[in-house]
Design an enzyme around this catalytic site. Structure first.
Site, PDB file in Angstrom:
ATOM      1  N   ASP A   1      11.281 -83.441 -42.319  1.00 18.37           N
ATOM      2  CA  ASP A   1      11.708 -82.106 -42.737  1.00 18.37           C
ATOM      3  C   ASP A   1      10.462 -81.242 -42.927  1.00 18.37           C
ATOM      4  O   ASP A   1       9.630 -81.525 -43.789  1.00 18.37           O
ATOM      5  CB  ASP A   1      12.504 -82.207 -44.035  1.00 18.37           C
ATOM      6  CG  ASP A   1      13.181 -80.901 -44.416  1.00 18.37           C
ATOM      7  OD1 ASP A   1      13.125 -79.946 -43.626  1.00 18.37           O
ATOM      8  OD2 ASP A   1      13.776 -80.846 -45.515  1.00 18.37           O
TER       9      ASP A   1
ATOM     10  N   ASP B   1      14.040 -77.375 -37.984  1.00 19.76           N
ATOM     11  CA  ASP B   1      12.937 -77.914 -38.779  1.00 19.76           C
ATOM     12  C   ASP B   1      13.186 -79.298 -39.364  1.00 19.76           C
ATOM     13  O   ASP B   1      12.431 -79.758 -40.217  1.00 19.76           O
ATOM     14  CB  ASP B   1      12.588 -76.953 -39.914  1.00 19.76           C
ATOM     15  CG  ASP B   1      13.752 -76.731 -40.866  1.00 19.76           C
ATOM     16  OD1 ASP B   1      14.900 -76.985 -40.467  1.00 19.76           O
ATOM     17  OD2 ASP B   1      13.509 -76.311 -42.012  1.00 19.76           O
ATOM     18  N   GLU B   2      14.228 -79.983 -38.927  1.00 19.79           N
ATOM     19  CA  GLU B   2      14.436 -81.339 -39.427  1.00 19.79           C
ATOM     20  C   GLU B   2      15.154 -82.191 -38.388  1.00 19.79           C
ATOM     21  O   GLU B   2      15.918 -81.681 -37.556  1.00 19.79           O
ATOM     22  CB  GLU B   2      15.208 -81.342 -40.742  1.00 19.79           C
ATOM     23  CG  GLU B   2      16.613 -80.799 -40.656  1.00 19.79           C
ATOM     24  CD  GLU B   2      17.378 -80.978 -41.968  1.00 19.79           C
ATOM     25  OE1 GLU B   2      17.237 -82.045 -42.609  1.00 19.79           O
ATOM     26  OE2 GLU B   2      18.119 -80.053 -42.343  1.00 19.79           O
TER      27      GLU B   2
END
Length: 352
Positions: A9, A104-105
């Site tokens: 993350d 983003d993860e």
């Protein structure tokens, strides 16, 4: 063989990208979001901003009251997508079993990776080091035998940290886990759990299974599984898209059916374009209309429908408006549900 799952993350992703590219934005309370003069909300904010109570999904106007010197910028989604692709290219160096959750993860399955003699911990550390050295961004990681534990662990030592839950510590970790940390347990559900004396994983383990399912339905079964260390979900390399939608938030509330129908007229072409682009020739199984009212409560009306029909949205809208109760409407959304079984057949899937 015990599974080795990594959840990566990125820290304050949008804000971190902007601060990386503009030295003037570093070390200050920074947020990405809409204008305070409309109904803008924040998509993310820096840790400097969080010290003032500013949070993601918070209305921009409220965030500025909490932190008057907060710098708010609109952001650049195309740039964030491009950087996300660079991050994915880094992931591929370590495994091809990658399940992106957002820009983003992502989950990575490194169960069979020969790198670092098969150490998921060392792989996660190297991924974080590579992201920082090549992209000047920091990422936090969770390493665990189960997906949901890996996701929880990645949040344990943020920012720029790593948390490893090895198999030998899994049961103890889950027993002391606050139930609010489990994905899918929201504020309302948590309050209900507390009324039944359920606060930690060990409380659920000691609770009668049939009572948990009676009180909480499907979520009760999921909680039972999670608190007994059961999570059979695989890292899905090709995630199945089950719906496509568009929505519009208004700068000022609307009230009448005529106003809502005008919005549907504007949204419908965008829905058609998005459906053709994302899921061409997919079988439609339902249509839905979502309304969010001025008290931030929302209602959704969905019905089975096998062909895309603009007039059917009109019928659904009238049904949804019967729940308006005089409230202003701040958002309208249109959605179509897709045949997941058909989609699965058209995409390659990977199982553990």
């Amino acid at each position: 063989m015990t599974n080795k799952i990594i959840h990566i993350d990125l820290d304050c992703y949008y804000a971190a990208v902007e601060a990386r590219d503009n030295p003037d934005l570093r070390g200050i309370p920074l947020a990405i979001g809409g204008s305070q003069f409309g109904r803008g909300v924040l998509s993310t904010c820096s840790y400097e901003a969080r010290q003032y109570g500013v949070r993601s999904a918070m209305p921009t106007a409220h965030a500025l009251r909490l932190c008057p010197h907060l710098t708010v910028i609109s952001g650049n989604m195309e740039k964030y997508k491009a950087v996300s692709q660079q991050i994915r290219e880094i992931f591929i160096r370590y495994t091809d079993l990658i399940e992106p959750l957002s820009l983003d993860e992502a989950y990575l399955d490194v169960t069979h990776s020969p790198l670092f003699k098969g150490s998921a911990t060392l792989i996660a550390q190297d991924i974080r080091k590579t992201i920082e050295s090549e992209l000047s961004l920091t990422a936090s990681a969770g390493v665990a035998p189960l997906k949901f534990v890996a996701k929880i662990a990645s949040d344990m030592n943020k920012p720029n940290g790593i948390c490893v839950i090895p198999p030998s510590e899994l049961d103890a970790f889950i027993e002391e886990l606050p139930l609010g940390k489990i994905p899918g347990v929201g504020k309302v559900t948590l309050e209900k759990l507390h009324k039944f004396g359920l606060f930690y994983g060990k409380d659920v383990k000691a609770y009668e299974h049939h009572l948990l399912v009676r009180h909480f339905g499907r979520l009760g079964q999921t909680l039972w599984d999670r608190c007994h260390g059961i999570d059979k979900r695989a890292v899905e390399v090709s995630r199945v898209r089950k719906s496509v939608g568009v929505e519009r938030t208004f700068s000022a509330d609307i009230y009448t059916e005529a106003e809502c129908l005008a919005v549907i007229d504007r949204l419908y072409p965008s829905l058609v374009t998005r459906l053709e682009k994302i899921s061409p020739e997919k079988e439609i199984v339902r249509q839905g209309v979502k309304l969010k009212f001025d008290d931030f409560k929302q209602t959704t009306v969905e019905h089975k429908q096998q062909t895309l029909d603009k007039n059917f949205f009109t019928e659904l809208l009238r049904d949804a408006l019967s729940r308006q109760q005089g409230r202003g409407i701040r958002l309208i959304g249109l959605s179509v549900g897709l045949n997941a079984e058909q989609t699965e057949k058209e995409q390659m899937s990977f199982d553990w």
